[in-house]
Write a protein that holds these residues in place. Structure first.
Motif, PDB file in Angstrom:
ATOM      1  N   HIS A  72       0.856  -1.225  -0.026  1.00  0.00           N
ATOM      2  CA  HIS A  72       0.208  -0.058  -0.156  1.00  0.00           C
ATOM      3  C   HIS A  72       0.802   1.157  -0.150  1.00  0.00           C
ATOM      4  N   HIS A  88     -18.896  -5.807  -3.023  1.00  0.00           N
ATOM      5  CA  HIS A  88     -19.544  -4.995  -2.126  1.00  0.00           C
ATOM      6  C   HIS A  88     -19.943  -3.781  -2.557  1.00  0.00           C
ATOM      7  N   TYR A  97     -12.057   3.702  -5.562  1.00  0.00           N
ATOM      8  CA  TYR A  97     -11.312   3.117  -4.087  1.00  0.00           C
ATOM      9  C   TYR A  97      -9.858   3.539  -4.059  1.00  0.00           C
ATOM     10  N   ARG A 101      -7.694   7.046  -2.248  1.00  0.00           N
ATOM     11  CA  ARG A 101      -6.419   6.897  -1.319  1.00  0.00           C
ATOM     12  C   ARG A 101      -5.157   7.315  -1.956  1.00  0.00           C
TER      13      ARG A 101
ATOM     14  N   ALA B 130      -4.773   0.928   0.271  1.00  0.00           N
ATOM     15  CA  ALA B 130      -5.199   0.610   1.512  1.00  0.00           C
ATOM     16  C   ALA B 130      -4.291   0.105   2.639  1.00  0.00           C
ATOM     17  N   ASP B 134      -7.424  -0.230   7.184  1.00  0.00           N
ATOM     18  CA  ASP B 134      -8.066   0.400   6.305  1.00  0.00           C
ATOM     19  C   ASP B 134      -8.852  -0.561   5.433  1.00  0.00           C
ATOM     20  N   ARG B 135      -7.993  -1.479   4.999  1.00  0.00           N
ATOM     21  CA  ARG B 135      -8.725  -2.586   4.268  1.00  0.00           C
ATOM     22  C   ARG B 135      -9.575  -3.701   4.779  1.00  0.00           C
ATOM     23  N   SER B 138     -12.604  -1.286   5.102  1.00  0.00           N
ATOM     24  CA  SER B 138     -13.337  -1.046   3.958  1.00  0.00           C
ATOM     25  C   SER B 138     -13.609  -2.283   3.024  1.00  0.00           C
ATOM     26  N   VAL B 139     -12.854  -3.426   3.346  1.00  0.00           N
ATOM     27  CA  VAL B 139     -13.222  -4.544   2.668  1.00  0.00           C
ATOM     28  C   VAL B 139     -13.702  -5.707   3.185  1.00  0.00           C
ATOM     29  N   PRO B 142     -17.438  -5.236   5.580  1.00  0.00           N
ATOM     30  CA  PRO B 142     -18.616  -5.339   4.472  1.00  0.00           C
ATOM     31  C   PRO B 142     -18.813  -6.724   3.873  1.00  0.00           C
ATOM     32  N   LEU B 143     -17.577  -7.257   3.363  1.00  0.00           N
ATOM     33  CA  LEU B 143     -17.728  -8.617   2.493  1.00  0.00           C
ATOM     34  C   LEU B 143     -18.161  -9.627   3.564  1.00  0.00           C
TER      35      LEU B 143
END
Lengths: 354, 226
Positions: A72, A88, A97, A101, B130, B134-135, B138-139, B142-143
């Motif tokens: 990242h 999602h 996304y 960032r 991310a 963060d991931r 954000s990922v 929700p998944l």
């Protein structure tokens, strides 16, 4: 952008990938399936870390003895074999996304730009589950681009698609390369794809990077196995010059000379890639006038390489550009071919790749 | 109709289930994430520990909690020495017991949900800039929403029906530790079948409705997900 890499990847055998390239346009990491191409790409992205490895991209060190930047913190875009979109999120939020960032002062490409570039305006509100395979891969490319990367990494982005979808997606990858000034590392094992896309190759064989450099040079180097494949070929860049309506012939100018290629009128502004298959090139001592072959060029024999008892690969230089021809030992013997001899190359067929 | 004592028991039970589920979500999410992601060789020991309340009689769990939390137990002693109320036979003690009792019902669905996400979306998020936290937010969260729904409902419903643990460490203090299952038991003991019926039927209905919600919503998600 300069890319210097030294990777030691421990698998069942130790892969040792060292190369130093000036990444511009599309550089293809090329090799047979299972040779470690994907591992190399993942290592460049920082998705896998390997000891005793180094990576410098431009003037930034991403990995050495003391440093390992996690993915990242690397300015990359990564397109996986399967699109790997976020289920999602809508298409629009998927694309946003990475953009969200990206530090504001690094945002050179806008979300709208990538949406237009990849032609996904009509998909924005859909969820990934409702997209076709080709659409999904386009969104994945758009998402990677919107992160405004310094380096775009693509891991066989076409391999999960059928032939028709591949044909549909290829022009988009070409457009991305043309419109965006982002170097692309493109993993592939497909001769078709690299012929069509690659400007440079990083050629992997026997667990090492055998060579890296411009594709037309590597394809014709007799010290590499590429030149000795049954389907050995040369690649020439050309521009369409004029079109003969009468005979439906394109006149293409290249550094080799003018090629005459039948077929529909080709666009004049586009850089064309011509594939010359070594098997389709024959050699004569005198220039033939009473022949059906249209593309005949004077050439100098640069190197003769015995493939087996029957066949020979001849590396010709036409206007200093290397071209491979595959002929029989008997013909070579009859014509008394030797290095430095001036001959004529008769090119029976020319494939225009793009 | 419900007697006021029954209503008190009813709301106490809801309160207990709510607090327990909340605590389990806070503690269970990182635990489930760890279990889903860790490549530690002996991870299975942790997994077995998490699953233990599924097979143990609740009285066994309650018995050991009583030893731990009671005035002579290490935790009870500690609470006493800092001048706090003892935990056994208190609402707080019940919450602690329920948390242990319902751990697998929250952690296992979450762990499955995190497993099902796979590595790929997280890797994609990483390449898009991310950070790990963060991931996760954000990922991964929700998944894993289906898993959360299942975890919340199962954790809540399972705590509603708790009996054995409560009997051991809670006792029967109205408004403090007297939950529905105890109230029902008392009614039956006193041969007040009508009251027992009313409470039991409410519990059946409530649990059934919650499970219906989970299965219907999760079913719909599955149609959408690939």
């Amino acid at each position: 952008m300069k890319l210097t890499a030294q990777f030691q990847i421990a698998r069942s055998e130790l892969l040792s990938f060292n190369f130093d390239i000036s990444a511009e346009g599309i550089t293809s990491i090329f090799g047979v399936s299972g040779c470690g191409k994907t591992s190399l790409l993942r290592a460049i992205a920082g998705l896998e870390s390997h000891a005793n490895s180094k990576l410098q991209v431009g003037d930034e060190i991403w990995q050495d003895e003391n440093i390992f930047l996690p993915p990242h913190q690397r300015s990359i875009g990564y397109v996986f074999q399967e699109a790997s979109l976020f289920d999602h999120l809508s298409v629009k939020d998927n694309i946003g996304y990475g953009y969200k960032r990206t530090p504001i002062d690094s945002r050179k490409i806008s979300v709208e730009q990538v949406i237009n570039l990849l032609g996904i305006q009509s998909l924005l509100d859909k969820k990934p589950a409702f997209l076709s395979g080709g659409e999904r891969q386009r969104v994945a490319i758009a998402r990677a681009l919107a992160a405004n990367p310094k380096l775009l990494l693509m891991d066989e982005p076409l391999s999960s698609l059928d032939q028709a979808r591949k044909e549909e997606l290829l022009p988009y990858i070409e457009t991305v390369n043309k419109e965006m000034n982002i170097p692309i590392l493109y993993v592939s094992h497909s001769n078709e794809e690299i012929g069509r896309l690659a400007d440079q190759l990083i050629f992997i064989e026997d667990a090492v990077v055998k060579a890296s450099g411009p594709i037309s040079e590597l394809l014709t180097r007799t010290d590499l196995s590429l030149a000795h494949r049954r389907q050995a070929e040369s690649l020439i860049f050309a521009y369409a010059d004029k079109f003969d309506e009468n005979f439906q012939l394109n006149y293409l100018s290249s550094e080799v000379g003018t090629f005459i290629v039948p077929g529909k009128k080709l666009p004049t502004e586009k850089k064309l890639r011509l594939r010359l298959v070594a098997q389709d090139i024959s050699i004569t001592l005198e220039e033939q006038n009473d022949t059906s072959i249209l593309n005949i060029f004077p050439a100098v024999i640069d190197e003769l390489f015995e493939e087996n008892k029957a066949q020979l690969t001849v590396r010709l230089k036409i206007n200093k550009l290397p071209i491979l021809a595959r002929i029989t030992m008997k013909s070579a013997d009859n014509l008394k071919l030797e290095k430095g001899k001036t001959v004529f190359a008769q090119i029976k067929s020319v494939a225009v790749l793009a | 109709m419900f007697t006021s004592a029954d209503l008190t028991a009813f709301f106490l039970t809801l309160q207990l289930a709510f607090i327990t589920t909340l605590i389990l979500l806070i503690l269970g999410t990182p635990l489930a994430w760890y279990l889903a992601r860790s490549r530690w060789r002996y991870k299975f020991i942790l997994e077995a520990l998490v699953a233990l309340p599924l097979v143990l009689p609740p009285t066994v769990l309650g018995f050991y909690l009583l030893l731990l939390l009671g005035n002579n137990g290490p935790l009870g002693y500690l609470m006493q020495s800092i001048g706090a109320e003892p935990l056994a036979f208190s609402f707080t003690g019940l919450v602690i017991g329920s948390v242990f009792y319902s751990i697998p019902f929250v952690v296992q669905p979450l762990q499955d949900a995190f497993n099902n996400i796979g590595k790929r979306p997280m890797e994609a998020a990483a390449t898009l800039g991310a950070s790990p936290f963060d991931r996760f937010i954000s990922v991964a969260l929700p998944l894993a929403r289906q898993g959360f729904l299942t975890a919340i409902v199962l954790g809540f419903a399972h705590t509603l029906g708790e009996f054995g643990v409560v009997l051991m460490i809670g006792g029967n203090i109205p408004g403090e530790t007297k939950v529905l299952s105890i109230a029902i038991y008392e009614h039956v003991e006193a041969l007040e079948y009508a009251n027992a019926h009313l409470l039991s039927a409410s519990l059946v209905l409530l649990s059934f409705l919650m499970l219906i919600a989970v299965y219907s919503i999760n079913g719909r998600f599955k149609v959408v997900r690939l």
